[in-house]
Scaffold this motif. Structure first.
Motif, PDB file in Angstrom:
ATOM      1  N   PHE A 216      33.448  45.732  72.417  1.00 55.10           N
ATOM      2  CA  PHE A 216      31.990  45.812  72.453  1.00 55.10           C
ATOM      3  C   PHE A 216      31.402  45.540  71.071  1.00 55.10           C
ATOM      4  O   PHE A 216      30.471  44.751  70.918  1.00 55.10           O
ATOM      5  CB  PHE A 216      31.554  47.194  72.948  1.00 55.10           C
ATOM      6  CG  PHE A 216      30.053  47.357  73.031  1.00 55.10           C
ATOM      7  CD1 PHE A 216      29.348  46.821  74.095  1.00 55.10           C
ATOM      8  CD2 PHE A 216      29.359  48.026  72.038  1.00 55.10           C
ATOM      9  CE1 PHE A 216      27.965  46.957  74.170  1.00 55.10           C
ATOM     10  CE2 PHE A 216      27.980  48.164  72.100  1.00 55.10           C
ATOM     11  CZ  PHE A 216      27.276  47.630  73.171  1.00 55.10           C
ATOM     12  N   ALA A 217      31.935  46.203  70.050  1.00 59.39           N
ATOM     13  CA  ALA A 217      31.431  46.041  68.691  1.00 59.39           C
ATOM     14  C   ALA A 217      32.586  46.180  67.714  1.00 59.39           C
ATOM     15  O   ALA A 217      33.580  46.850  67.998  1.00 59.39           O
ATOM     16  CB  ALA A 217      30.342  47.072  68.372  1.00 59.39           C
ATOM     17  N   ALA A 218      32.463  45.522  66.552  1.00 56.24           N
ATOM     18  CA  ALA A 218      33.492  45.627  65.522  1.00 56.24           C
ATOM     19  C   ALA A 218      32.862  45.268  64.188  1.00 56.24           C
ATOM     20  O   ALA A 218      32.153  44.268  64.085  1.00 56.24           O
ATOM     21  CB  ALA A 218      34.664  44.717  65.823  1.00 56.24           C
ATOM     22  N   ASP A 219      33.148  46.076  63.191  1.00 63.48           N
ATOM     23  CA  ASP A 219      32.612  45.831  61.853  1.00 63.48           C
ATOM     24  C   ASP A 219      33.555  44.893  61.099  1.00 63.48           C
ATOM     25  O   ASP A 219      34.175  45.256  60.112  1.00 63.48           O
ATOM     26  CB  ASP A 219      32.459  47.160  61.112  1.00 63.48           C
ATOM     27  CG  ASP A 219      31.677  46.991  59.807  1.00 63.48           C
ATOM     28  OD1 ASP A 219      30.948  45.979  59.683  1.00 63.48           O
ATOM     29  OD2 ASP A 219      31.804  47.858  58.923  1.00 63.48           O
ATOM     30  N   ALA A 232      26.590  41.383  67.802  1.00 64.24           N
ATOM     31  CA  ALA A 232      26.363  40.472  66.676  1.00 64.24           C
ATOM     32  C   ALA A 232      27.297  40.757  65.508  1.00 64.24           C
ATOM     33  O   ALA A 232      27.734  41.891  65.290  1.00 64.24           O
ATOM     34  CB  ALA A 232      24.909  40.567  66.222  1.00 64.24           C
ATOM     35  N   ALA A 233      27.576  39.724  64.735  1.00 59.46           N
ATOM     36  CA  ALA A 233      28.424  39.831  63.557  1.00 59.46           C
ATOM     37  C   ALA A 233      27.710  40.608  62.455  1.00 59.46           C
ATOM     38  O   ALA A 233      26.473  40.662  62.417  1.00 59.46           O
ATOM     39  CB  ALA A 233      28.798  38.437  63.054  1.00 59.46           C
ATOM     40  N   PRO A 234      28.451  41.211  61.516  1.00 62.33           N
ATOM     41  CA  PRO A 234      27.821  41.892  60.380  1.00 62.33           C
ATOM     42  C   PRO A 234      26.856  40.995  59.621  1.00 62.33           C
ATOM     43  O   PRO A 234      25.794  41.457  59.176  1.00 62.33           O
ATOM     44  CB  PRO A 234      29.018  42.303  59.512  1.00 62.33           C
ATOM     45  CG  PRO A 234      30.146  42.457  60.477  1.00 62.33           C
ATOM     46  CD  PRO A 234      29.926  41.396  61.515  1.00 62.33           C
ATOM     47  N   ALA A 235      27.187  39.712  59.461  1.00 59.54           N
ATOM     48  CA  ALA A 235      26.284  38.797  58.747  1.00 59.54           C
ATOM     49  C   ALA A 235      24.964  38.636  59.494  1.00 59.54           C
ATOM     50  O   ALA A 235      23.896  38.514  58.877  1.00 59.54           O
ATOM     51  CB  ALA A 235      26.962  37.440  58.567  1.00 59.54           C
ATOM     52  N   THR A 272      21.493  48.852  57.730  1.00 57.27           N
ATOM     53  CA  THR A 272      22.313  48.560  58.905  1.00 57.27           C
ATOM     54  C   THR A 272      22.859  49.879  59.447  1.00 57.27           C
ATOM     55  O   THR A 272      22.851  50.905  58.766  1.00 57.27           O
ATOM     56  CB  THR A 272      23.486  47.636  58.555  1.00 57.27           C
ATOM     57  OG1 THR A 272      24.350  48.298  57.625  1.00 57.27           O
ATOM     58  CG2 THR A 272      23.004  46.319  57.977  1.00 57.27           C
ATOM     59  N   GLY A 273      23.348  49.840  60.663  1.00 55.15           N
ATOM     60  CA  GLY A 273      23.931  51.041  61.248  1.00 55.15           C
ATOM     61  C   GLY A 273      25.134  51.533  60.465  1.00 55.15           C
ATOM     62  O   GLY A 273      25.367  52.740  60.358  1.00 55.15           O
ATOM     63  N   ARG A 274      25.926  50.599  59.895  1.00 56.50           N
ATOM     64  CA  ARG A 274      27.100  51.010  59.114  1.00 56.50           C
ATOM     65  C   ARG A 274      26.685  51.809  57.898  1.00 56.50           C
ATOM     66  O   ARG A 274      27.270  52.854  57.587  1.00 56.50           O
ATOM     67  CB  ARG A 274      27.894  49.771  58.685  1.00 56.50           C
ATOM     68  CG  ARG A 274      29.143  50.089  57.863  1.00 56.50           C
ATOM     69  CD  ARG A 274      29.849  48.831  57.430  1.00 56.50           C
ATOM     70  NE  ARG A 274      28.997  48.012  56.592  1.00 56.50           N
ATOM     71  CZ  ARG A 274      28.814  48.227  55.278  1.00 56.50           C
ATOM     72  NH1 ARG A 274      29.433  49.241  54.680  1.00 56.50           N
ATOM     73  NH2 ARG A 274      28.040  47.448  54.581  1.00 56.50           N
ATOM     74  N   VAL A 275      25.651  51.346  57.174  1.00 56.58           N
ATOM     75  CA  VAL A 275      25.176  52.076  56.002  1.00 56.58           C
ATOM     76  C   VAL A 275      24.560  53.401  56.419  1.00 56.58           C
ATOM     77  O   VAL A 275      24.784  54.439  55.783  1.00 56.58           O
ATOM     78  CB  VAL A 275      24.167  51.223  55.209  1.00 56.58           C
ATOM     79  CG1 VAL A 275      23.540  52.033  54.073  1.00 56.58           C
ATOM     80  CG2 VAL A 275      24.844  49.981  54.646  1.00 56.58           C
ATOM     81  N   HIS A 358      31.690  36.200  67.899  1.00 57.09           N
ATOM     82  CA  HIS A 358      30.714  37.273  68.081  1.00 57.09           C
ATOM     83  C   HIS A 358      29.663  36.747  69.056  1.00 57.09           C
ATOM     84  O   HIS A 358      29.096  35.669  68.849  1.00 57.09           O
ATOM     85  CB  HIS A 358      30.047  37.664  66.757  1.00 57.09           C
ATOM     86  CG  HIS A 358      30.893  38.533  65.883  1.00 57.09           C
ATOM     87  ND1 HIS A 358      31.827  38.023  65.018  1.00 57.09           N
ATOM     88  CD2 HIS A 358      30.949  39.882  65.744  1.00 57.09           C
ATOM     89  CE1 HIS A 358      32.414  39.015  64.366  1.00 57.09           C
ATOM     90  NE2 HIS A 358      31.909  40.152  64.793  1.00 57.09           N
ATOM     91  N   GLY A 359      29.387  37.492  70.109  1.00 58.34           N
ATOM     92  CA  GLY A 359      28.633  36.943  71.221  1.00 58.34           C
ATOM     93  C   GLY A 359      27.125  36.913  71.100  1.00 58.34           C
ATOM     94  O   GLY A 359      26.488  35.971  71.558  1.00 58.34           O
TER      95      GLY A 359
END
Length: 388
Positions: A216-219, A232-235, A272-275, A358-359
């Motif tokens: 589903f998602a991957a950083d 979506a991709a991190p970029a 971003t969600g990661r931050v 990334h879709g």
């Protein structure tokens, strides 16, 4: 003597000089030399064409036993068939050895020196490429497609509770294998579906086994040759921050937690969600009047990931039907790389290609509501233009 023991005793007669079965597999499946040299094939009196247009697997199938196509039944080229003489109403020939098999492939003559069917291409191969191909053919009876059995197709599932489709696909049912973590061994799986919030570790484990994986998602910026990420991709998420920064008052993009001490002149913080996950947002003090926007790959609800996983399983079932009876990991990856804008509600359109794994080109944007003290969609899904 049993047939299996007999084959093991005479397989060297087919293999000839030492060759690489791995290199031969590329020639058999893709029509591509492992040495990078162009391979060509000729059918009848026609012009030579790239062998990649006429790989052996197209007609003979991954097991070498042949499948009828367009009224033509290709020969069974499994070792068991090649190592015994043929006598029927159509053709008689002695058993093949390495020299005769090499002649059949390159010159179109059978083990008895008679012309093969006109539909059989003649391949121009170097001695090294021919040795590789023969090494692979000699082991066809020993190979099997991972996760594919005569009566079932095995798919690993992580992070979701799915129900296998009841409709069989070419006489095979889909069997789901529930996983609590990345697969330790995947040689009995055709595909992995990971509906977790971050499937990065599943991608790593799948890459080690060359297992197709949909997460589903991957950083990660590179899901690998057989890895496919829905979101979506991190970029793309970073570009969304830049797009938002151009449309909100006095923005500051927070790229890591060290920037938590924000400027007093900034009115909008963008993360971003990661931050946001790495920082403790509850302790980020900012002056009154400032707002917070968080860019996520998708809404964070587990119920949405479950719904998407159910849609993905339906999509995979349809791709397997399109792939035909001779299904394999390679065939499934090739199909996944053609997916474009299927119906996968509640997501925006999805697009994978050979160079894009990334879709989505959309992200999910949330805003912190100071009055209610919670994040809410603002605006929700946001399209992100491709990088120029």
């Amino acid at each position: 003597m049993k047939l299996a023991a007999a084959l093991l005793a005479v397989l060297p007669a087919l293999q000839g000089s030492a060759g690489s079965a791995d290199g031969g597999e590329r020639i058999f499946r893709e029509g591509v030399s492992p040495r990078g040299t162009p391979l060509v094939a000729t059918v009848g009196a026609g012009d030579a064409v790239p062998a990649a247009l006429l790989p052996c697997v197209n007609c003979h199938g991954p097991d070498g036993r042949g499948r009828r196509e367009g009224g033509v039944r290709p020969a069974d080229i499994s070792p068991a068939a090649l190592l015994r003489p043929l006598r029927d109403e159509r053709r008689q020939r002695p058993a093949y050895d390495a020299a005769r098999l090499r002649r059949a492939i390159t010159m179109g003559l059978d083990a008895g020196g008679q012309p093969l069917d006109a539909a059989m291409p003649r391949y121009a191969l170097s001695l090294a490429d021919a040795d590789d191909l023969l090494a692979y053919l000699a082991r066809l009876d020993q190979r099997h497609e991972a996760g594919v059995a005569p009566d079932r197709l095995r798919i690993g599932v992580r992070g979701a509770a799915l129900v296998a489709p009841t409709q069989e696909i070419y006489g095979r049912r889909i069997e789901l294998v529930s996983l609590s973590g990345p697969p330790a061994r995947s040689d009995d799986l055709l595909l992995l579906i990971d509906a977790g919030a971050d499937g990065s570790d599943s991608l790593v484990a799948a890459a080690e086994e060359d297992l197709p994986a949909i997460v589903f998602a991957a950083d990660t910026t590179d899901p690998g040759r057989s890895g496919f990420v829905i979101t979506a991709a991190p970029a793309t998420q970073q570009r969304a921050l830049d797009e938002l920064a151009a449309s909100v008052p006095a923005p500051q993009v927070v790229r890591d937690c060290s920037e938590a001490a924000v400027s007093t002149t900034a009115r909008t913080l963008l993360l971003t969600g990661r931050v946001a996950a790495a920082c403790d947002l509850t302790r980020m003090a900012w002056p009154a009047g400032q707002s917070l926007r968080v860019v996520l790959p998708a809404p964070p609800e587990a119920t949405l990931r479950q719904a998407v996983a159910e849609q993905v399983l339906q999509l995979v079932a349809e791709l397997l039907r399109q792939a035909g009876r001779e299904v394999s990991r390679a065939a499934l990856v090739a199909r996944l790389q053609t997916v474009r804008e299927p119906s996968l509600p509640p997501l925006p359109p999805l697009h994978w290609s050979p160079t894009r794994h990334h879709g989505l080109d959309h992200v999910w944007v949330l805003r912190l509501d100071d009055r209610e003290g919670r994040l809410q969609r603002a605006p929700g899904w946001m399209a992100v233009p491709e990088a120029k």
